[in-house]
Design a protein around this motif. Structure first.
Motif, PDB file in Angstrom:
ATOM      1  N   PHE A 114       0.833  -1.200   0.000  1.00 34.07           N
ATOM      2  CA  PHE A 114       0.000   0.000   0.000  1.00 34.07           C
ATOM      3  C   PHE A 114       0.875   1.261   0.000  1.00 34.07           C
ATOM      4  N   SER A 115       0.226   2.409  -0.201  1.00 34.11           N
ATOM      5  CA  SER A 115       0.945   3.685  -0.208  1.00 34.11           C
ATOM      6  C   SER A 115       1.575   3.953   1.158  1.00 34.11           C
ATOM      7  N   SER A 116       2.722   4.630   1.123  1.00 33.90           N
ATOM      8  CA  SER A 116       3.382   5.083   2.364  1.00 33.90           C
ATOM      9  C   SER A 116       3.760   3.983   3.342  1.00 33.90           C
ATOM     10  N   ASP A 168      11.205   3.488  -9.313  1.00 36.18           N
ATOM     11  CA  ASP A 168       9.997   3.833  -8.559  1.00 36.18           C
ATOM     12  C   ASP A 168       8.846   3.856  -9.577  1.00 36.18           C
ATOM     13  N   SER A 169       8.119   2.753  -9.673  1.00 41.25           N
ATOM     14  CA  SER A 169       7.088   2.681 -10.730  1.00 41.25           C
ATOM     15  C   SER A 169       5.952   3.662 -10.460  1.00 41.25           C
ATOM     16  N   GLY A 170       5.709   3.988  -9.182  1.00 39.07           N
ATOM     17  CA  GLY A 170       4.659   4.955  -8.849  1.00 39.07           C
ATOM     18  C   GLY A 170       4.942   6.319  -9.463  1.00 39.07           C
ATOM     19  N   ALA A 171       6.234   6.672  -9.573  1.00 38.82           N
ATOM     20  CA  ALA A 171       6.601   7.970 -10.150  1.00 38.82           C
ATOM     21  C   ALA A 171       6.133   8.043 -11.607  1.00 38.82           C
ATOM     22  N   MET A 172       6.143   6.901 -12.292  1.00 37.47           N
ATOM     23  CA  MET A 172       5.713   6.894 -13.694  1.00 37.47           C
ATOM     24  C   MET A 172       4.203   7.187 -13.782  1.00 37.47           C
ATOM     25  N   TYR A 173       3.414   6.547 -12.891  1.00 35.33           N
ATOM     26  CA  TYR A 173       1.969   6.819 -12.891  1.00 35.33           C
ATOM     27  C   TYR A 173       1.695   8.262 -12.482  1.00 35.33           C
ATOM     28  N   ARG A 174       2.522   8.788 -11.584  1.00 33.99           N
ATOM     29  CA  ARG A 174       2.356  10.172 -11.153  1.00 33.99           C
ATOM     30  C   ARG A 174       2.661  11.139 -12.306  1.00 33.99           C
ATOM     31  N   ALA A 175       3.697  10.829 -13.088  1.00 29.53           N
ATOM     32  CA  ALA A 175       4.057  11.716 -14.207  1.00 29.53           C
ATOM     33  C   ALA A 175       2.950  11.699 -15.273  1.00 29.53           C
ATOM     34  N   VAL A 200      -3.412   3.051 -19.628  1.00 25.57           N
ATOM     35  CA  VAL A 200      -2.310   3.669 -18.869  1.00 25.57           C
ATOM     36  C   VAL A 200      -1.421   2.563 -18.300  1.00 25.57           C
ATOM     37  N   ARG A 201      -2.043   1.539 -17.769  1.00 20.20           N
ATOM     38  CA  ARG A 201      -1.263   0.435 -17.181  1.00 20.20           C
ATOM     39  C   ARG A 201      -0.442  -0.283 -18.258  1.00 20.20           C
ATOM     40  N   GLU A 202      -1.071  -0.536 -19.401  1.00 22.60           N
ATOM     41  CA  GLU A 202      -0.335  -1.242 -20.466  1.00 22.60           C
ATOM     42  C   GLU A 202       0.895  -0.432 -20.884  1.00 22.60           C
ATOM     43  N   ASP A 219       9.732  -0.907  -7.108  1.00 24.56           N
ATOM     44  CA  ASP A 219       8.639  -0.898  -6.132  1.00 24.56           C
ATOM     45  C   ASP A 219       7.353  -0.402  -6.776  1.00 24.56           C
ATOM     46  N   GLY A 220       6.214  -0.893  -6.250  1.00 24.92           N
ATOM     47  CA  GLY A 220       4.928  -0.498  -6.811  1.00 24.92           C
ATOM     48  C   GLY A 220       3.776  -1.251  -6.178  1.00 24.92           C
ATOM     49  N   ARG A 221       2.801  -1.617  -7.013  1.00 26.45           N
ATOM     50  CA  ARG A 221       1.615  -2.315  -6.514  1.00 26.45           C
ATOM     51  C   ARG A 221       1.445  -3.687  -7.173  1.00 26.45           C
ATOM     52  N   ASP A 222       1.906  -3.784  -8.417  1.00 24.61           N
ATOM     53  CA  ASP A 222       1.649  -5.002  -9.208  1.00 24.61           C
ATOM     54  C   ASP A 222       2.952  -5.544  -9.791  1.00 24.61           C
ATOM     55  N   ILE A 223       4.072  -5.210  -9.172  1.00 25.41           N
ATOM     56  CA  ILE A 223       5.360  -5.565  -9.788  1.00 25.41           C
ATOM     57  C   ILE A 223       5.599  -7.078  -9.686  1.00 25.41           C
ATOM     58  N   SER A 272      -8.378   6.561   0.511  1.00 24.20           N
ATOM     59  CA  SER A 272      -9.040   6.421  -0.789  1.00 24.20           C
ATOM     60  C   SER A 272      -8.102   5.745  -1.796  1.00 24.20           C
ATOM     61  N   ARG A 273      -6.798   6.016  -1.702  1.00 21.32           N
ATOM     62  CA  ARG A 273      -5.869   5.341  -2.623  1.00 21.32           C
ATOM     63  C   ARG A 273      -5.788   3.842  -2.325  1.00 21.32           C
ATOM     64  N   ASP A 274      -5.757   3.495  -1.049  1.00 17.39           N
ATOM     65  CA  ASP A 274      -5.734   2.072  -0.664  1.00 17.39           C
ATOM     66  C   ASP A 274      -6.915   1.354  -1.310  1.00 17.39           C
ATOM     67  N   HIS A 301      -8.963  -2.351  -5.351  1.00 18.56           N
ATOM     68  CA  HIS A 301     -10.250  -2.793  -5.912  1.00 18.56           C
ATOM     69  C   HIS A 301     -10.370  -2.584  -7.416  1.00 18.56           C
ATOM     70  N   ARG A 302      -9.351  -2.021  -8.057  1.00 21.41           N
ATOM     71  CA  ARG A 302      -9.473  -1.767  -9.496  1.00 21.41           C
ATOM     72  C   ARG A 302      -9.499  -3.100 -10.252  1.00 21.41           C
ATOM     73  N   GLU A 303     -10.033  -3.012 -11.495  1.00 22.15           N
ATOM     74  CA  GLU A 303     -10.203  -4.236 -12.285  1.00 22.15           C
ATOM     75  C   GLU A 303      -8.879  -4.786 -12.810  1.00 22.15           C
TER      76      GLU A 303
HETATM   77  O1   DC Z   1       3.987   4.515  -4.860  1.00 17.80           O
HETATM   78  P1   DC Z   1       3.202   5.801  -5.069  1.00 17.80           P
HETATM   79  O2   DC Z   1       2.357   6.176  -3.881  1.00 17.80           O
HETATM   80  O3   DC Z   1       4.035   6.935  -5.543  1.00 17.80           O
HETATM   81  O4   DC Z   1       2.191   5.434  -6.253  1.00 17.80           O
HETATM   82  C1   DC Z   1       1.261   6.371  -6.728  1.00 17.80           C
HETATM   83  C2   DC Z   1       0.030   5.674  -7.278  1.00 17.80           C
HETATM   84  O5   DC Z   1       0.375   4.972  -8.469  1.00 17.80           O
HETATM   85  C3   DC Z   1      -0.631   4.676  -6.362  1.00 17.80           C
HETATM   86  O6   DC Z   1      -1.707   5.246  -5.644  1.00 17.80           O
HETATM   87  C4   DC Z   1      -1.115   3.581  -7.281  1.00 17.80           C
HETATM   88  C5   DC Z   1      -0.336   3.752  -8.537  1.00 17.80           C
HETATM   89  N1   DC Z   1       0.607   2.664  -8.798  1.00 17.80           N
HETATM   90  C6   DC Z   1       0.141   1.553  -9.447  1.00 17.80           C
HETATM   91  O7   DC Z   1      -1.049   1.472  -9.721  1.00 17.80           O
HETATM   92  N2   DC Z   1       0.984   0.563  -9.795  1.00 17.80           N
HETATM   93  C7   DC Z   1       2.278   0.631  -9.485  1.00 17.80           C
HETATM   94  N3   DC Z   1       3.084  -0.352  -9.869  1.00 17.80           N
HETATM   95  C8   DC Z   1       2.781   1.758  -8.791  1.00 17.80           C
HETATM   96  C9   DC Z   1       1.913   2.763  -8.444  1.00 17.80           C
END
Ligand code: DC
Length: 228
Positions: free
Chosen positions: A11-13, A33-40, A109-111, A129-133, A180-182, A187-189
Protein backbone atom coordinates in the motif's frame (compact mmCIF):
# COMPACT_ATOMS: atom_id res chain seq x y z
CA UNK A 1 27.62 -13.06 -9.19
CA UNK A 2 24.23 -13.58 -10.82
CA UNK A 3 21.86 -10.61 -11.06
CA UNK A 4 18.24 -10.92 -10.04
CA UNK A 5 15.00 -8.94 -10.12
CA UNK A 6 13.64 -7.81 -6.75
CA UNK A 7 10.07 -6.53 -6.43
CA UNK A 8 8.56 -4.58 -3.54
CA UNK A 9 4.80 -4.15 -3.51
CA UNK A 10 2.42 -2.79 -0.92
CA UNK A 11 0.00 0.00 0.00
CA UNK A 12 0.94 3.69 -0.21
CA UNK A 13 3.38 5.08 2.36
CA UNK A 14 4.74 1.81 3.66
CA UNK A 15 8.26 3.03 3.04
CA UNK A 16 8.69 0.89 -0.08
CA UNK A 17 10.60 3.44 -2.14
CA UNK A 18 13.09 4.28 0.60
CA UNK A 19 13.76 0.63 1.23
CA UNK A 20 13.99 -0.21 -2.47
CA UNK A 21 16.44 2.65 -3.06
CA UNK A 22 18.67 1.62 -0.15
CA UNK A 23 18.59 -2.00 -1.23
CA UNK A 24 19.54 -1.10 -4.80
CA UNK A 25 22.43 1.03 -3.50
CA UNK A 26 23.76 -1.80 -1.39
CA UNK A 27 23.59 -4.31 -4.24
CA UNK A 28 24.69 -1.86 -6.92
CA UNK A 29 21.39 -2.45 -8.71
CA UNK A 30 19.11 -0.01 -10.55
CA UNK A 31 16.16 1.29 -8.51
CA UNK A 32 12.89 2.06 -10.29
CA UNK A 33 10.00 3.83 -8.56
CA UNK A 34 7.09 2.68 -10.73
CA UNK A 35 4.66 4.96 -8.85
CA UNK A 36 6.60 7.97 -10.15
CA UNK A 37 5.71 6.89 -13.69
CA UNK A 38 1.97 6.82 -12.89
CA UNK A 39 2.36 10.17 -11.15
CA UNK A 40 4.06 11.72 -14.21
CA UNK A 41 1.28 10.46 -16.49
CA UNK A 42 -1.29 11.91 -14.07
CA UNK A 43 0.53 15.26 -14.09
CA UNK A 44 0.44 15.29 -17.90
CA UNK A 45 -3.30 14.49 -17.91
CA UNK A 46 -4.04 17.25 -15.40
CA UNK A 47 -1.94 19.84 -17.22
CA UNK A 48 -3.51 19.02 -20.58
CA UNK A 49 -7.02 18.47 -19.21
CA UNK A 50 -7.19 14.94 -20.54
CA UNK A 51 -10.40 13.14 -19.55
CA UNK A 52 -9.08 9.76 -18.43
CA UNK A 53 -12.55 8.23 -18.66
CA UNK A 54 -12.43 8.82 -22.40
CA UNK A 55 -10.47 6.01 -24.05
CA UNK A 56 -9.56 7.74 -27.33
CA UNK A 57 -8.32 10.82 -25.48
CA UNK A 58 -6.13 8.66 -23.25
CA UNK A 59 -4.69 6.67 -26.14
CA UNK A 60 -3.84 9.89 -28.00
CA UNK A 61 -2.33 11.55 -24.96
CA UNK A 62 -0.11 8.57 -24.21
CA UNK A 63 1.45 8.92 -27.67
CA UNK A 64 2.80 12.30 -26.56
CA UNK A 65 4.32 11.13 -23.30
CA UNK A 66 7.91 10.10 -22.84
CA UNK A 67 9.16 9.08 -19.42
CA UNK A 68 12.62 8.54 -18.13
CA UNK A 69 14.67 8.64 -14.95
CA UNK A 70 17.82 10.77 -14.67
CA UNK A 71 20.31 10.87 -11.86
CA UNK A 72 20.34 14.09 -9.83
CA UNK A 73 23.82 14.66 -8.38
CA UNK A 74 22.47 17.17 -5.80
CA UNK A 75 20.09 14.72 -4.15
CA UNK A 76 21.88 11.49 -5.04
CA UNK A 77 18.54 10.14 -6.33
CA UNK A 78 16.98 9.68 -9.74
CA UNK A 79 14.41 12.24 -10.79
CA UNK A 80 11.37 11.55 -12.93
CA UNK A 81 11.47 13.29 -16.31
CA UNK A 82 8.30 13.87 -18.32
CA UNK A 83 8.98 14.85 -21.93
CA UNK A 84 12.51 15.93 -20.93
CA UNK A 85 11.32 18.11 -18.03
CA UNK A 86 12.32 17.29 -14.46
CA UNK A 87 8.92 16.87 -12.75
CA UNK A 88 10.13 15.20 -9.56
CA UNK A 89 8.76 17.97 -7.30
CA UNK A 90 5.42 18.40 -9.10
CA UNK A 91 4.50 14.70 -9.10
CA UNK A 92 4.61 14.61 -5.28
CA UNK A 93 2.04 17.41 -4.88
CA UNK A 94 -1.40 16.73 -3.45
CA UNK A 95 -3.41 17.35 -6.63
CA UNK A 96 -1.39 14.58 -8.30
CA UNK A 97 -1.76 12.27 -5.28
CA UNK A 98 -5.51 12.89 -5.31
CA UNK A 99 -5.88 11.72 -8.91
CA UNK A 100 -3.12 9.17 -9.46
CA UNK A 101 -5.09 6.15 -8.30
CA UNK A 102 -7.92 6.90 -10.73
CA UNK A 103 -5.49 7.45 -13.61
CA UNK A 104 -3.48 4.32 -12.81
CA UNK A 105 -6.66 2.23 -12.84
CA UNK A 106 -7.11 2.93 -16.58
CA UNK A 107 -6.22 -0.13 -18.66
CA UNK A 108 -4.36 1.74 -21.42
CA UNK A 109 -2.31 3.67 -18.87
CA UNK A 110 -1.26 0.44 -17.18
CA UNK A 111 -0.33 -1.24 -20.47
CA UNK A 112 1.80 1.77 -21.38
CA UNK A 113 3.62 1.85 -18.03
CA UNK A 114 4.02 -1.92 -17.63
CA UNK A 115 5.60 -2.30 -21.09
CA UNK A 116 8.27 0.28 -20.17
CA UNK A 117 8.85 -1.27 -16.75
CA UNK A 118 9.38 -4.70 -18.29
CA UNK A 119 11.98 -3.28 -20.68
CA UNK A 120 13.86 -1.76 -17.73
CA UNK A 121 14.14 -5.23 -16.20
CA UNK A 122 15.63 -6.80 -19.32
CA UNK A 123 19.12 -6.91 -17.93
CA UNK A 124 18.08 -7.86 -14.37
CA UNK A 125 19.98 -6.22 -11.50
CA UNK A 126 16.91 -4.15 -10.69
CA UNK A 127 14.82 -3.30 -7.63
CA UNK A 128 11.34 -2.02 -8.53
CA UNK A 129 8.64 -0.90 -6.13
CA UNK A 130 4.93 -0.50 -6.81
CA UNK A 131 1.61 -2.32 -6.51
CA UNK A 132 1.65 -5.00 -9.21
CA UNK A 133 5.36 -5.56 -9.79
CA UNK A 134 5.50 -9.09 -8.36
CA UNK A 135 2.13 -10.10 -9.82
CA UNK A 136 2.03 -8.53 -13.29
CA UNK A 137 5.24 -6.76 -14.28
CA UNK A 138 7.74 -9.42 -13.18
CA UNK A 139 5.77 -12.55 -12.22
CA UNK A 140 9.03 -14.53 -12.46
CA UNK A 141 11.11 -12.25 -10.25
CA UNK A 142 13.59 -14.14 -8.08
CA UNK A 143 12.71 -12.20 -4.90
CA UNK A 144 9.30 -10.69 -4.16
CA UNK A 145 8.61 -8.68 -1.03
CA UNK A 146 5.21 -7.46 0.16
CA UNK A 147 5.70 -4.49 2.48
CA UNK A 148 3.14 -3.73 5.17
CA UNK A 149 2.82 -1.21 8.00
CA UNK A 150 0.14 -0.28 10.50
CA UNK A 151 -2.28 2.28 8.88
CA UNK A 152 -1.84 4.84 11.69
CA UNK A 153 1.92 4.68 11.29
CA UNK A 154 1.63 5.12 7.55
CA UNK A 155 -0.50 8.27 7.99
CA UNK A 156 2.00 9.69 10.45
CA UNK A 157 4.96 8.99 8.16
CA UNK A 158 3.28 10.51 5.10
CA UNK A 159 2.08 13.52 7.12
CA UNK A 160 5.62 14.30 8.27
CA UNK A 161 6.91 14.02 4.71
CA UNK A 162 4.14 16.23 3.24
CA UNK A 163 4.31 18.78 6.10
CA UNK A 164 7.93 19.59 5.25
CA UNK A 165 6.86 20.67 1.78
CA UNK A 166 3.49 22.15 2.71
CA UNK A 167 2.95 23.19 6.35
CA UNK A 168 -0.73 24.00 5.74
CA UNK A 169 -1.58 20.37 5.09
CA UNK A 170 -3.77 18.65 7.70
CA UNK A 171 -3.47 15.14 9.03
CA UNK A 172 -7.09 14.54 7.95
CA UNK A 173 -6.25 15.37 4.33
CA UNK A 174 -3.35 12.93 4.38
CA UNK A 175 -5.46 10.22 6.01
CA UNK A 176 -8.31 10.64 3.50
CA UNK A 177 -5.92 10.51 0.58
CA UNK A 178 -4.25 7.34 1.84
CA UNK A 179 -7.56 5.62 2.57
CA UNK A 180 -9.04 6.42 -0.79
CA UNK A 181 -5.87 5.34 -2.62
CA UNK A 182 -5.73 2.07 -0.66
CA UNK A 183 -9.32 1.38 -1.69
CA UNK A 184 -8.94 2.20 -5.39
CA UNK A 185 -5.52 0.49 -5.71
CA UNK A 186 -6.81 -2.77 -4.26
CA UNK A 187 -10.25 -2.79 -5.91
CA UNK A 188 -9.47 -1.77 -9.50
CA UNK A 189 -10.20 -4.24 -12.28
CA UNK A 190 -6.77 -4.32 -13.94
CA UNK A 191 -3.96 -5.76 -11.80
CA UNK A 192 -5.20 -4.66 -8.38
CA UNK A 193 -2.77 -4.49 -5.50
CA UNK A 194 -2.43 -7.92 -3.96
CA UNK A 195 0.34 -9.98 -2.49
CA UNK A 196 1.85 -12.45 -4.97
CA UNK A 197 1.53 -16.02 -3.68
CA UNK A 198 5.30 -16.37 -3.57
CA UNK A 199 6.03 -12.98 -1.97
CA UNK A 200 7.60 -12.69 1.48
CA UNK A 201 5.80 -10.36 3.89
CA UNK A 202 7.72 -7.59 5.63
CA UNK A 203 5.85 -5.67 8.34
CA UNK A 204 8.00 -2.63 9.10
CA UNK A 205 5.68 -0.94 11.65
CA UNK A 206 8.24 -1.40 14.39
CA UNK A 207 11.45 -1.48 12.40
CA UNK A 208 13.88 1.36 11.79
CA UNK A 209 15.11 1.96 8.24
CA UNK A 210 18.40 0.29 9.13
CA UNK A 211 16.69 -2.76 10.60
CA UNK A 212 14.41 -3.33 7.64
CA UNK A 213 17.31 -2.92 5.23
CA UNK A 214 19.29 -5.53 7.13
CA UNK A 215 16.41 -8.04 6.93
CA UNK A 216 15.83 -7.54 3.23
CA UNK A 217 19.52 -7.52 2.36
CA UNK A 218 19.84 -10.90 4.02
CA UNK A 219 16.96 -12.29 1.93
CA UNK A 220 18.48 -10.85 -1.24
CA UNK A 221 21.93 -12.27 -0.56
CA UNK A 222 20.45 -15.69 0.15
CA UNK A 223 18.75 -15.73 -3.24
CA UNK A 224 21.72 -14.26 -5.10
CA UNK A 225 24.17 -16.80 -3.70
CA UNK A 226 21.85 -19.78 -4.28
CA UNK A 227 22.96 -22.02 -7.15
CA UNK A 228 20.35 -22.04 -9.92
O1 DC B 1 3.99 4.52 -4.86
P1 DC B 1 3.20 5.80 -5.07
O2 DC B 1 2.36 6.18 -3.88
O3 DC B 1 4.03 6.93 -5.54
O4 DC B 1 2.19 5.43 -6.25
C1 DC B 1 1.26 6.37 -6.73
C2 DC B 1 0.03 5.67 -7.28
O5 DC B 1 0.37 4.97 -8.47
C3 DC B 1 -0.63 4.68 -6.36
O6 DC B 1 -1.71 5.25 -5.64
C4 DC B 1 -1.12 3.58 -7.28
C5 DC B 1 -0.34 3.75 -8.54
N1 DC B 1 0.61 2.66 -8.80
C6 DC B 1 0.14 1.55 -9.45
O7 DC B 1 -1.05 1.47 -9.72
N2 DC B 1 0.98 0.56 -9.79
C7 DC B 1 2.28 0.63 -9.48
N3 DC B 1 3.08 -0.35 -9.87
C8 DC B 1 2.78 1.76 -8.79
C9 DC B 1 1.91 2.76 -8.44
Amino acid sequence: MRKIIITLDGFSSCGKSTLARQLANELNYVFIDSGAMYRAITLYFLRHRIDWNHQAEVVNALKNISLDFQYNADTGKSDMFLNHEDVEVFIREMHVSDNVSAVSAVKEVREFAVAQQQLMGNKKGIVMDGRDIGTTVFPNAELKIFVMADPAIRVERRYKEMFEKNPTISIEEVKNNLESRDYIDSHREVSPLRKADDAIELDNSNLTREEQLEVVLKWANEVISKPH
